[in-house]
Design a protein around this motif. Structure first.
Motif, short mmCIF file in Angstrom:
data_model
loop_
_atom_site.label_atom_id
_atom_site.label_comp_id
_atom_site.label_asym_id
_atom_site.label_seq_id
_atom_site.Cartn_x
_atom_site.Cartn_y
_atom_site.Cartn_z
N LYS A 177 1.06 -1.13 -0.14
CA LYS A 177 0.12 0.16 -0.39
C LYS A 177 0.99 1.07 0.07
O LYS A 177 1.43 1.30 0.39
CB LYS A 177 -1.14 -0.09 1.29
CG LYS A 177 -1.60 1.34 1.15
CD LYS A 177 -2.74 0.59 2.04
CE LYS A 177 -3.86 2.34 2.42
NZ LYS A 177 -3.38 3.85 1.94
N LEU A 178 0.46 1.69 -0.44
CA LEU A 178 1.33 2.80 -0.66
C LEU A 178 1.04 4.57 0.34
O LEU A 178 0.05 4.51 0.00
CB LEU A 178 1.60 3.72 -2.26
CG LEU A 178 1.43 3.38 -3.76
CD1 LEU A 178 1.48 4.37 -4.60
CD2 LEU A 178 3.57 2.45 -3.05
N GLU A 179 1.85 5.35 0.02
CA GLU A 179 1.64 5.85 1.85
C GLU A 179 0.14 7.06 0.91
O GLU A 179 0.38 7.76 0.29
CB GLU A 179 3.09 6.79 2.02
CG GLU A 179 3.49 6.53 2.72
CD GLU A 179 4.67 7.00 3.32
OE1 GLU A 179 4.42 8.13 3.78
OE2 GLU A 179 5.97 6.97 3.45
N GLY A 180 -0.47 7.40 2.04
CA GLY A 180 -1.91 7.71 1.74
C GLY A 180 -3.09 7.32 1.44
O GLY A 180 -3.18 5.73 1.98
N ASP A 181 -3.63 8.09 0.39
CA ASP A 181 -4.56 7.14 -0.56
C ASP A 181 -4.21 6.65 -1.32
O ASP A 181 -4.92 6.87 -2.92
CB ASP A 181 -6.15 7.66 0.25
CG ASP A 181 -6.66 7.83 1.10
OD1 ASP A 181 -6.04 6.23 2.00
OD2 ASP A 181 -6.97 8.14 1.85
N MET A 182 -2.69 6.63 -1.96
CA MET A 182 -2.26 6.89 -3.12
C MET A 182 -2.88 5.54 -4.24
O MET A 182 -2.37 5.05 -5.32
CB MET A 182 -1.18 6.83 -3.23
CG MET A 182 -0.17 8.63 -3.00
SD MET A 182 1.26 8.44 -3.18
CE MET A 182 1.62 9.01 -4.75
N ALA A 241 4.68 -3.87 -10.84
CA ALA A 241 5.32 -3.84 -9.64
C ALA A 241 5.61 -1.75 -9.74
O ALA A 241 5.51 -1.11 -9.44
CB ALA A 241 6.55 -3.80 -9.65
N TYR A 242 4.96 -1.45 -11.64
CA TYR A 242 5.23 0.23 -11.86
C TYR A 242 3.29 0.24 -11.92
O TYR A 242 3.25 1.54 -12.60
CB TYR A 242 6.00 0.05 -12.72
CG TYR A 242 7.27 -0.15 -12.48
CD1 TYR A 242 8.34 0.88 -11.86
CD2 TYR A 242 7.99 -1.25 -13.14
CE1 TYR A 242 9.45 0.54 -11.44
CE2 TYR A 242 9.59 -1.20 -12.44
CZ TYR A 242 10.26 -0.53 -11.95
OH TYR A 242 10.99 -1.06 -11.67
N ASP A 243 2.57 -0.33 -12.11
CA ASP A 243 1.11 0.31 -12.52
C ASP A 243 0.06 0.19 -11.05
O ASP A 243 -0.09 -0.73 -9.94
CB ASP A 243 0.58 -1.46 -13.06
CG ASP A 243 -0.79 -1.24 -14.23
OD1 ASP A 243 -0.64 0.21 -13.47
OD2 ASP A 243 -1.17 -1.65 -14.79
N VAL A 244 -0.35 1.20 -10.43
CA VAL A 244 -0.51 1.54 -9.44
C VAL A 244 -2.23 1.87 -9.70
O VAL A 244 -2.29 1.88 -10.45
CB VAL A 244 -0.32 3.55 -9.16
CG1 VAL A 244 -1.19 3.18 -7.26
CG2 VAL A 244 1.35 2.94 -8.15
N THR A 245 -3.10 0.84 -8.17
CA THR A 245 -4.08 1.14 -8.68
C THR A 245 -4.77 1.33 -7.70
O THR A 245 -3.96 1.47 -6.78
CB THR A 245 -4.20 -0.43 -8.99
OG1 THR A 245 -3.94 -1.27 -7.74
CG2 THR A 245 -4.11 -1.35 -10.02
N PRO A 246 -5.94 1.52 -7.17
CA PRO A 246 -6.76 2.66 -6.25
C PRO A 246 -7.53 1.47 -5.68
O PRO A 246 -6.81 1.72 -4.45
CB PRO A 246 -7.51 3.14 -7.09
CG PRO A 246 -8.60 2.77 -8.85
CD PRO A 246 -6.82 1.83 -9.02
#
Length: 115
Positions: A73-78, A86-91
């Motif tokens: 989980k990325l910091e905050g709500d990212m 690894a490089y594809d951020v999903t909500p």
């Protein structure tokens, strides 16, 4: 000593690499462990919220066909990342799991995850 051993046993059970064992976490005053399951593109996705927030505990666990998908989980709500994308951020975790299934394809399976 018994308390220490009991705590260690709980930690091992909660970190085990099966969906059933991951649900063994105790309920807290503010959270009830939850379990999500679906079939997506021929694969079974399980997402487990163990309500753990202490340092060293993983709160969410994602499984595809019974094998753990490493997620961060990325910091905050990212959003979230997985070891497959690894490089594809999903909500959401659901989107992360579906994205991994799409990348694996119909014949791909996760290798056993060893943290």
């Amino acid at each position: 000593m018994r308390t220490l051993l009991a705590g260690a046993a709980l930690a091992v059970a909660a970190c085990a690499l099966t969906p059933a064992a991951a649900m063994a976490a105790p309920q807290t005053a503010t959270c009830t462990p939850s379990f999500f399951a679906e079939r997506y593109e021929g694969k079974t996705i399980h997402i487990i919220d163990r309500c753990q927030s202490e340092p060293g505990w993983v709160r969410y666990t994602v499984f595809i066909n019974g094998r753990e998908l490493g997620v961060d989980k990325l910091e905050g709500d990212m959003g979230y990342l997985s070891v497959i994308n690894a490089y594809d951020v999903t909500p959401t975790l659901k989107d992360t799991a579906r994205n991994a299934v799409d990348t694996l394809g119909p014949d791909g399976e996760l290798a056993p995850f060893r943290p």
